[in-house]
Scaffold this motif. Sequence first.
Motif, PDB file in Angstrom:
ATOM      1  N   LEU A  70       9.672  43.566 -10.266  1.00  0.00           N
ATOM      2  CA  LEU A  70       9.855  42.130 -10.398  1.00  0.00           C
ATOM      3  C   LEU A  70       9.522  41.381  -9.124  1.00  0.00           C
ATOM      4  CD1 LEU A  70      13.177  42.141 -12.403  1.00  0.00           C
ATOM      5  CD2 LEU A  70      10.871  41.838 -13.265  1.00  0.00           C
ATOM      6  N   GLY A 119      12.303  38.421  -6.688  1.00  0.00           N
ATOM      7  CA  GLY A 119      11.910  37.345  -7.590  1.00  0.00           C
ATOM      8  C   GLY A 119      10.663  36.662  -7.097  1.00  0.00           C
ATOM      9  N   ARG A 162       6.891  35.356 -12.541  1.00  0.00           N
ATOM     10  CA  ARG A 162       8.092  35.684 -11.769  1.00  0.00           C
ATOM     11  C   ARG A 162       8.946  34.436 -11.640  1.00  0.00           C
ATOM     12  NH1 ARG A 162       5.033  38.586  -6.937  1.00  0.00           N
ATOM     13  NH2 ARG A 162       6.988  38.379  -5.859  1.00  0.00           N
TER      14      ARG A 162
END
Length: 176
Positions: free
Chosen positions: A30, A54, A139
């Motif tokens: 991620l 993130g 994202r």
Amino acid sequence: MKKGNEMRALWMLACVVAACGTVERKEPDLGGPEAPLAEANAEEGGEVRTQKPGAPVKVEGKLAASSAALTVDFEEAASDVTVEVWGVDGLVVTSAKEPVQNRRFGQGEKVGVEVSFTAPATRADLAVRVRGTFNGRVRERVQSFTVNAGAPSLTQPPGEIRTGPDGKPVRVLRAE
């Protein structure tokens, strides 16, 4: 015949054990390698806080009694960027819930977002989500800002607070 069944059972067990060690589960990437796992927070006594991976953006905010001035700093170029804001624990956002929709930003670019809200007398949070496509991957980063930080929370967690043997507060829950 019994020996044949035992051999079959041992062979099946050996296959299962061998298979357990051969498949690696891949976790989704991620944040990529550039996402920091922990950072020291000087304002809070140098504690180390874990940060979720993130979107490569930094969100900063200056809060007033009924408004917030947010700045989103893009560390990488992004497209299809949406900024969403909402309230938690009684805070109600009175301005646009999505002040930024489907925009494109370059690396190092900053965008200012003005948010107005009505806050309760208790502690509440303003949550911000920045979502976009960075290097071909969607994202997002979610961050919150506390309003009325010195006030008590709207909801009290269950249990009773007692002092532990080391002098620190401990929450004791009743057994069910």
